[in-house]
Write an enzyme that holds these catalytic residues in place. Structure first.
Site, PDB file in Angstrom:
ATOM      1  N   HIS A 267     -77.855 -80.354 -24.863  1.00 36.25           N
ATOM      2  CA  HIS A 267     -76.752 -79.404 -24.823  1.00 36.25           C
ATOM      3  C   HIS A 267     -75.997 -79.562 -23.509  1.00 36.25           C
ATOM      4  O   HIS A 267     -76.560 -79.427 -22.422  1.00 36.25           O
ATOM      5  CB  HIS A 267     -77.329 -77.994 -24.959  1.00 36.25           C
ATOM      6  CG  HIS A 267     -76.322 -76.915 -25.089  1.00 36.25           C
ATOM      7  ND1 HIS A 267     -75.734 -76.323 -23.993  1.00 36.25           N
ATOM      8  CD2 HIS A 267     -75.805 -76.294 -26.176  1.00 36.25           C
ATOM      9  CE1 HIS A 267     -74.893 -75.385 -24.397  1.00 36.25           C
ATOM     10  NE2 HIS A 267     -74.926 -75.345 -25.725  1.00 36.25           N
ATOM     11  N   GLU A 319     -73.966 -79.085 -29.664  1.00 34.18           N
ATOM     12  CA  GLU A 319     -72.995 -79.001 -28.564  1.00 34.18           C
ATOM     13  C   GLU A 319     -73.400 -79.947 -27.447  1.00 34.18           C
ATOM     14  O   GLU A 319     -73.387 -79.598 -26.263  1.00 34.18           O
ATOM     15  CB  GLU A 319     -72.894 -77.567 -28.045  1.00 34.18           C
ATOM     16  CG  GLU A 319     -72.514 -76.554 -29.121  1.00 34.18           C
ATOM     17  CD  GLU A 319     -72.404 -75.135 -28.591  1.00 34.18           C
ATOM     18  OE1 GLU A 319     -71.478 -74.419 -28.986  1.00 34.18           O
ATOM     19  OE2 GLU A 319     -73.259 -74.749 -27.770  1.00 34.18           O
ATOM     20  N   CYS A 413     -68.518 -67.241 -24.977  1.00 34.69           N
ATOM     21  CA  CYS A 413     -68.817 -67.747 -23.641  1.00 34.69           C
ATOM     22  C   CYS A 413     -67.582 -68.281 -22.931  1.00 34.69           C
ATOM     23  O   CYS A 413     -67.436 -68.107 -21.715  1.00 34.69           O
ATOM     24  CB  CYS A 413     -69.896 -68.826 -23.722  1.00 34.69           C
ATOM     25  SG  CYS A 413     -69.532 -70.152 -24.895  1.00 34.69           S
TER      26      CYS A 413
END
Length: 655
Positions: A267, A319, A413
């Site tokens: 990630h 991600e 986020c």
């Protein structure tokens, strides 16, 4: 309910609101950040973004924290409101990042309305803290006390503490308000009673707390914060995540110990936040070996896993970073938060080493990996930043570029992360050392280095990044010799510096003027902003035979809305040998557009009788298509008028 005051023994707190440096006084760094108030953007390109962030985005962000239940979660946990938790387990962090952004803004210029919002949200947060210092409103509402820290891989408890600590430090340093800092120190006492050798030896599934603990140490002198950061970092890569039943620790940046890492993986945001924490620890401990490993890691990332925009992360699955040179433009994930995290890591390495390659990257990432994540209005956001959008594209997820930017996300986020980055941007422009001032990024403003009882203060006026002239005026200077250093970006083919001693050519890197400087004297740096084409490494298969167009620090893109005629940018073919024409526009806040000569390749046609598209090489002569002039704009400005086909990498004739 509010917990009791902290009783843990700690080093005395030695700080002064608004002036405490972000690096401990004893830290062995080459360069030091300027104190709050000594770094001020006052006009120009970045000031426009900051003002929109301040006047509109932060206020809308507060409304979103209410709309999405973020603040209500704290109220319910405090017992002042009834209901159930809303949002993901890490939703507290959205409030903390927003508070951090507001603190930076108030530090730049007071705003009674924002200050009232800050105090109100801080009080709501404080009210939810448990008696023993624990704080995670969503976890408190969904799980019992016995479930605390039992699922560190996914529950984000330590991650949320990290953003709490960073917000508290920013609030204390920039506004003088210690209310959130008191909450953080109680939480630190709590964490110290839970984690450590022979106690809980797990690590955060999402790194972030590590660098936040170092920041807390720098601001308060609490050695236990630095010790906890060291413990958590040294524990990584030793099976803690696997012990929670996770089959693959790569996603969590827990596959190898930090001292053995050879590449960023998993990630992207996790990997980069972890790297920032490791860099902080290396700085504070004076650990040259660990710092050297960080430099190697950063270099490998740039060489093999970074988009031309500075974007990070090529895989939608997880991600995540992909394999070396796995950098497909249309499936680029390049999360906005990952761009921000990469800037944070590069900033720490710049301070530690003084090497301008990190300032070069910060510039590229800010303009081309972070700024595309927010609309020109400052109120809508891209979560991911693809480098190509094909015609007839359709979305399978809410965050894909074809949907355009969004005002907020269920996983929110990125919006408050952008807010805090823009609000703190002044700090990334310049540094100081014992000899003087270093200007790394060019923005209109005033930067001041404190040299004992004296100061070197410089005012900058510039139209950068659209114009290459940077004018500097000395506002204040020491009586004796001082050093003023100016970064000449690596992309600049030529640059000249004019001062009272004449005009000279200067090459890429940090150019230092070391002499007696006089208040009132002026200097001018002229950078070559001529357009240029760059190619990809041969292993970057997705962009082989294509070029990217750049001007100054900006990466450019073709956007369908700018083209005349029926040709689609999907069919663009450009001639890198032809001159590129510049066209300043009033549109898009006054960008400089670039016109590129080329062709519009014939659009593929489906033949029902012979639909197979692959032909033997040489079977037919290559036809470039109709001559065409393609207009390009800075990549950061795309999707501000409409969302349509766009591309950064452009197939080149003859390639």
């Amino acid at each position: 309910m509010t917990s009791a005051p902290s009783t843990a023994t700690a080093a005395p707190t030695t700080r002064t609101a608004r002036t405490a440096p972000p690096v401990a006084p004893t830290a062995p760094v080459r360069l030091r950040p300027l104190a709050p108030g000594d770094a001020r953007i006052t006009g120009g390109f970045w000031s426009v973004r900051q003002q929109r962030n301040r006047s509109v985005a932060l206020r809308e962000g507060h409304a979103k924290l209410e709309e999405f239940g973020t603040l209500d979660n704290f109220r319910i946990a405090a017992g002042t409101r009834e209901g159930e938790a809303r949002g993901p387990i890490f939703q507290d962090s959205d409030a903390y990042k927003w508070l951090e952004a507001v603190a930076f803004e108030i530090g730049r210029e007071d705003d009674p309305e924002l200050r009232e919002m800050q105090e109100s949200v801080t009080a709501v947060v404080a009210s939810a803290q448990a008696e023993d210092g624990y704080l995670n409103s969503v976890h408190q509402l969904r799980h019992g006390v016995e479930e605390r820290y039992t699922n560190l891989a996914w529950n984000h408890e330590l991650y949320c503490y990290g953003h709490l600590f960073q917000a508290a430090v920013a609030q204390s340093r920039c506004t003088g308000d210690d209310a959130l800092l008191e909450v953080s120190l109680r939480a630190l006492d709590h964490l110290g009673s839970v984690f450590g050798p022979g106690r809980h030896e797990g690590v955060a599934g999402h790194p972030e707390i590590e660098m936040a603990l170092v920041e807390l140490y720098r601001h308060t002198g609490r050695r236990d914060a630095l010790d906890l950061a060291r413990f958590l970092l040294e524990r990584r890569g030793h099976g803690a995540i696997l012990a929670e039943g996770i089959r693959d620790a790569t996603y969590f940046s827990d596959r190898v110990p930090v001292r053995e890492a050879r590449t960023v993986e998993g990630h992207a945001v996790r990997a980069l936040y972890l790297a920032s924490g490791v860099a902080d620890l290396a700085i504070e401990d004076g650990d040259e070996e660990l710092l050297g490993r960080q430099e190697e890691l950063f270099a490998t990332m740039l060489a093999t896993k970074t988009y031309v925009t500075g974007g990070m992360g090529s895989r939608w699955e997880g991600e995540a970073y992909g394999d070396p040179y796995e950098l497909g433009p249309d499936r680029a994930y390049a999360e906005t938060c990952a761009g921000i995290a990469a800037v944070q890591w590069a900033w720490r390495l710049l301070l530690a080493t003084g090497r301008e390659q990190y300032a070069d990257f910060i510039e590229r990432a800010l303009y081309n990996a972070v700024l595309p994540g927010v609309s020109l209005s400052g109120t809508e956001y891209f979560y991911v930043n693809a480098l190509q959008l094909r015609s007839q594209a359709h979305a399978t997820t809410a965050t894909q570029a074809v949907n355009g930017r969004g005002a907020w996300f269920d996983c929110a986020c990125c919006p408050p992360n952008v807010m805090r980055t823009l609000a703190s941007l002044d700090q990334y422009a310049a540094t100081a050392d014992a000899e003087g001032l270093q200007l790394h990024q060019y923005a209109e403003g005033v930067w001041t280095a404190r040299l004992g009882e004296e100061a070197l203060s410089v005012e900058v006026a510039t139209g950068y990044p659209h114009a290459g002239q940077v004018r500097l005026r000395i506002l204040e200077a020491p009586a004796g010799e001082a050093a003023l250093s100016l970064r000449v970006p690596a992309w600049s083919a030529s640059a000249e510096l004019e001062d009272r001693e004449g005009t000279q050519q200067v090459g890429p890197g940090l150019h230092t003027i070391r002499r007696v400087l006089v208040a009132g004297e002026e200097l001018t740096l002229r950078l070559d902003l001529g357009a240029r084409f760059v190619g990809a490494p041969h292993r970057l298969d997705a962009s082989r035979g294509a070029v990217a167009l750049e001007r100054g620090p900006l990466v450019y893109a073709l956007e369908q809305v700018d083209q005349t005629g029926p040709a689609l940018v999907d069919d663009a073919l450009v001639d890198p040998a032809a001159p590129v024409a510049e066209h300043p526009l009033e549109d898009l806040d006054g960008v400089v557009a670039l016109d590129v000569a080329g062709w519009a390749s014939p659009a593929p046609q489906v033949d029902v009788a012979a639909p197979w598209p692959y032909r033997p090489v040489g079977a037919t002569a290559a036809v470039p298509g109709a001559p065409c002039t393609w207009r390009a704009i800075p990549y950061y400005a795309w999707a501000n008028r409409e969302v349509g086909p766009m591309r950064v990498w452009l197939p080149a004739a003859g390639a």
